[in-house]
Design an enzyme around this catalytic site. Structure first.
Site, short mmCIF file in Angstrom:
data_model
loop_
_atom_site.label_atom_id
_atom_site.label_comp_id
_atom_site.label_asym_id
_atom_site.label_seq_id
_atom_site.Cartn_x
_atom_site.Cartn_y
_atom_site.Cartn_z
N HIS A 293 0.81 -1.23 0.00
CA HIS A 293 0.00 0.00 0.00
C HIS A 293 0.84 1.29 0.00
CE1 HIS A 293 -3.41 -2.52 0.19
NE2 HIS A 293 -3.59 -2.56 1.50
N GLU B 278 -11.57 -3.99 -2.65
CA GLU B 278 -10.69 -2.94 -3.16
C GLU B 278 -10.51 -3.11 -4.67
OE1 GLU B 278 -7.00 -3.13 -0.65
OE2 GLU B 278 -8.25 -4.59 0.41
N HIS C 97 -9.85 1.73 0.90
CA HIS C 97 -9.69 0.59 1.82
C HIS C 97 -10.75 0.57 2.93
CE1 HIS C 97 -7.55 -2.64 3.88
NE2 HIS C 97 -6.61 -2.64 2.95
#
Length: 361
Positions: free
Chosen positions: A116, A326, A189
């Site tokens: 991420h 996601e 998220h």
């Protein structure tokens, strides 16, 4: 201090949220449509801290997980609750990739890999601007990531726009431009629990994904490169089924992910906006549809929630009390030329859109 903008079809309210340890003031914006549906967004990480949706009796309740104190966000947000994810959503093997023969080393934050974006977009302060002339309550968030930030080449300017429509849909539009060749893969998220009671697991939610293939991963959750058919496996959600039905099946991939934590590949690989997934909670009647123009979706069944953080509805967030859907390009895509490209060149604009629409059935 609270200020409010009213649009033709709802309102945006601005209030002070908290101050970071570095002394930066964080604001909270509440978008509300004429039905009474609300979405709360803070400028730290562009995080959605609350999203309400109606049940079969018309009762609006919060259906996303979030922390009970600002400090939980400022001290790292290890679960990435509600955040904008960038520059690159998901994992990059060993935090390394090459562009035009030049190797780039990123920061490492997930075992041997980067996850991420490292200290990513979920941990920065965004500039928020309500869109005055918008038909629906619309909030534009912008952030400029400097060349070399977390190891990424190029100065990347990103705009994420949240719009709450009159038909109870949250639209998320992403844009990015760069001054050097780089990679980008943005996503959102939020953890959903349509029961609105975060003491409940999400195992009774019925999930459908229009995805006939998934990406198997290695022991560090990096895709092997194979696109594997889901037919006859616990990963088959082509017809709606309860998440708990196969989650404990004896399966190498479920063991590696401690449950579902994989990327599914949509059958329709066109770049048009289309319905790709649905989520249904029978007891409440809440139904969520996911629309996107992205090639894949990471379905994560909240396997790493560990009961260490307090829940908004009492108790703590235990394992599998929330799930993520996601929408994104594939994990480790820069190292897999066979995957859809995540390269962004100067002069180009990265644009993508995802919508979460709420109703009852």
């Amino acid at each position: 201090m609270t200020t409010e903008n009213t649009t033709q079809k709802g309102s945006i309210e601005k209030a002070e949220y908290a101050t970071t340890p570095e002394g930066v003031k964080i604001e909270k914006y509440t978008l509300e449509n004429t039905n009474g549906m609300k979405v709360e967004v803070i400028t730290f990480g562009g995080i959605i801290t609350s999203l309400t949706a109606p049940d079969k009796n018309g009762k609006y309740e919060d259906v996303v997980l979030s922390y009970t104190t600002p400090e939980d966000y400022f001290e790292g947000n290890p679960y990435f609750f509600g955040a904008i994810i960038g520059r690159f959503g998901n994992r990059i093997a060993k935090g390394q990739f090459s562009l035009d023969g030049k190797k780039h080393q990123l920061t490492i934050n997930d075992g041997p890999n980067q996850l991420h974006g490292g200290k990513g977009f979920d941990k920065v302060v965004w500039t928020a601007t309500p869109v005055e002339d918008a038909e629906h309550p619309t909030l534009k968030l912008s952030y400029t990531s400097k060349d070399g930030e977390e190891g990424y080449p190029g100065t990347l300017t990103t705009i994420v726009t949240y719009t709450l429509t009159a038909d109870n849909a949250l639209e998320i539009a992403y844009e990015a431009t760069t001054d050097q060749k780089t990679i980008v893969n943005l996503t959102q998220h939020s953890y959903f629990n349509l029961s609105a009671n975060f003491s409940n697991t999400i195992l009774d939610h019925e999930l459908m994904m229009k995805a006939g293939k998934m990406l198997p991963v290695d022991a560090t959750l990096i895709p092997t490169g194979e696109l594997k058919s889901v037919a006859g496996t616990p990963f088959d959600f082509t017809k709606a089924k309860e998440i708990g039905k196969d989650i404990n099946a004896k399966d190498d991939q479920l063991e590696k992910g401690l449950g579902y934590d994989h990327c599914w590949v949509f059958e329709d690989q066109s770049k048009r906006l289309k319905e790709v997934a649905t989520l249904y909670h029978k007891t409440s009647g809440r139904f969520m549809q996911v629309y996107t123009d992205q090639p894949g979706i990471q379905f994560y069944s909240g396997n790493f929630l560990d009961g260490k953080k307090a829940s908004k509805t009492g108790g703590n967030y235990e394992k599998r009390t929330g799930l993520c859907l996601e929408t994104q390009h594939f994990p480790d895509a820069p190292n897999h030329p066979e995957f859809p490209s995540v390269v962004l060149n100067p002069g180009e604009k990265y644009t993508t859109k995802t919508t979460y629409k709420f109703s009852v059935k």
